[in-house]
Design a protein around this motif. Structure first.
Motif, mmCIF file in Angstrom:
data_model
loop_
_atom_site.group_PDB
_atom_site.id
_atom_site.type_symbol
_atom_site.label_atom_id
_atom_site.label_comp_id
_atom_site.label_asym_id
_atom_site.label_seq_id
_atom_site.Cartn_x
_atom_site.Cartn_y
_atom_site.Cartn_z
ATOM 1 N N GLN A 1 4.344 34.803 -13.853
ATOM 2 C CA GLN A 1 3.090 35.542 -13.950
ATOM 3 C C GLN A 1 3.395 37.017 -13.726
ATOM 4 O OE1 GLN A 1 0.958 33.649 -10.807
ATOM 5 N NE2 GLN A 1 0.503 31.811 -11.991
ATOM 6 N N TYR A 2 2.773 37.888 -14.537
ATOM 7 C CA TYR A 2 3.016 39.321 -14.473
ATOM 8 C C TYR A 2 1.700 40.029 -14.188
ATOM 9 C CZ TYR A 2 7.374 38.069 -16.765
ATOM 10 O OH TYR A 2 8.587 37.519 -17.070
ATOM 11 N N ALA A 3 1.665 40.821 -13.113
ATOM 12 C CA ALA A 3 0.487 41.618 -12.770
ATOM 13 C C ALA A 3 0.881 43.086 -12.901
ATOM 14 C CB ALA A 3 0.021 41.305 -11.355
ATOM 15 N N TRP A 4 0.301 43.769 -13.888
ATOM 16 C CA TRP A 4 0.656 45.146 -14.206
ATOM 17 C C TRP A 4 -0.343 46.125 -13.612
ATOM 18 C CZ3 TRP A 4 5.029 46.466 -16.825
ATOM 19 C CH2 TRP A 4 5.695 45.447 -17.494
ATOM 20 N N ASP A 5 0.167 47.282 -13.159
ATOM 21 C CA ASP A 5 -0.648 48.439 -12.785
ATOM 22 C C ASP A 5 -0.008 49.615 -13.510
ATOM 23 O OD1 ASP A 5 -1.780 50.717 -11.677
ATOM 24 O OD2 ASP A 5 -1.726 49.965 -9.629
ATOM 25 N N PHE A 6 -0.698 50.141 -14.521
ATOM 26 C CA PHE A 6 -0.109 51.166 -15.370
ATOM 27 C C PHE A 6 -0.217 52.577 -14.802
ATOM 28 C CE2 PHE A 6 -0.925 47.605 -18.242
ATOM 29 C CZ PHE A 6 0.346 47.437 -18.746
ATOM 30 N N GLY A 7 -0.812 52.735 -13.620
ATOM 31 C CA GLY A 7 -0.808 54.028 -12.947
ATOM 32 C C GLY A 7 -1.828 55.019 -13.465
ATOM 33 N N GLU A 8 -2.663 54.602 -14.418
ATOM 34 C CA GLU A 8 -3.695 55.486 -14.941
ATOM 35 C C GLU A 8 -5.064 54.811 -14.874
ATOM 36 O OE1 GLU A 8 -3.657 52.729 -16.929
ATOM 37 O OE2 GLU A 8 -4.426 53.826 -18.663
ATOM 38 N N GLY A 9 -5.145 53.782 -14.027
ATOM 39 C CA GLY A 9 -6.411 53.089 -13.830
ATOM 40 C C GLY A 9 -6.482 51.709 -14.457
ATOM 41 N N THR A 10 -5.521 51.380 -15.333
ATOM 42 C CA THR A 10 -5.527 50.073 -15.997
ATOM 43 C C THR A 10 -4.678 49.083 -15.217
ATOM 44 O OG1 THR A 10 -5.746 51.118 -18.160
ATOM 45 C CG2 THR A 10 -4.995 48.845 -18.132
ATOM 46 N N GLN A 11 -5.266 47.943 -14.884
ATOM 47 C CA GLN A 11 -4.532 46.835 -14.278
ATOM 48 C C GLN A 11 -4.744 45.619 -15.163
ATOM 49 O OE1 GLN A 11 -5.898 46.516 -10.235
ATOM 50 N NE2 GLN A 11 -4.692 48.274 -9.602
ATOM 51 N N LYS A 12 -3.697 44.816 -15.314
ATOM 52 C CA LYS A 12 -3.774 43.706 -16.259
ATOM 53 C C LYS A 12 -2.833 42.590 -15.849
ATOM 54 C CE LYS A 12 -2.945 42.694 -21.121
ATOM 55 N NZ LYS A 12 -2.509 43.207 -22.415
ATOM 56 N N ASN A 13 -3.297 41.354 -15.931
ATOM 57 C CA ASN A 13 -2.420 40.198 -15.834
ATOM 58 C C ASN A 13 -1.973 39.914 -17.253
ATOM 59 O OD1 ASN A 13 -2.707 39.835 -13.053
ATOM 60 N ND2 ASN A 13 -4.613 38.733 -13.345
ATOM 61 N N GLY A 14 -0.655 39.901 -17.468
ATOM 62 C CA GLY A 14 -0.180 39.786 -18.835
ATOM 63 C C GLY A 14 1.158 39.098 -18.942
ATOM 64 N N SER A 15 1.954 39.589 -19.871
ATOM 65 C CA SER A 15 3.246 38.980 -20.163
ATOM 66 C C SER A 15 4.380 39.918 -19.753
ATOM 67 C CB SER A 15 3.337 38.659 -21.651
ATOM 68 O OG SER A 15 3.255 39.840 -22.410
ATOM 69 N N ALA A 16 5.601 39.532 -20.067
ATOM 70 C CA ALA A 16 6.767 40.324 -19.692
ATOM 71 C C ALA A 16 6.817 41.656 -20.430
ATOM 72 C CB ALA A 16 8.046 39.531 -19.958
#
Length: 70
Positions: free
Chosen positions: A4-19
């Protein structure tokens, strides 16, 4: 095991996604992208990467065969 991948792109977007994920960043800023990776059994591993979108200008002299960029 499925990761499982939990992303925080540092500009306000957070997303559970893929590799592999894609995001657009505004020019002229620095972002800290974080991803937490978990297999659901052990604690997650977190990695962070600094991304700079500073625009740099490059000029070339067409009369010279070899040039260096500083």
């Amino acid at each position: 095991d499925v990761l499982q991948y939990a992303w925080d792109f540092g500009e306000g977007t957070q997303k559970n996604g893929s590799a592999s994920e894609t995001v657009k960043f505004a020019e002229g800023k620095t972002y800290f992208v974080k991803v937490k990776i978990s297999d659901g059994k052990a604690g997650p591993i977190e990695k962070q990467l600094e991304i700079s979108t500073q625009v740099v200008s490059v000029s070339l002299n067409g009369t010279k065969q070899f040039q260096t960029i500083d």
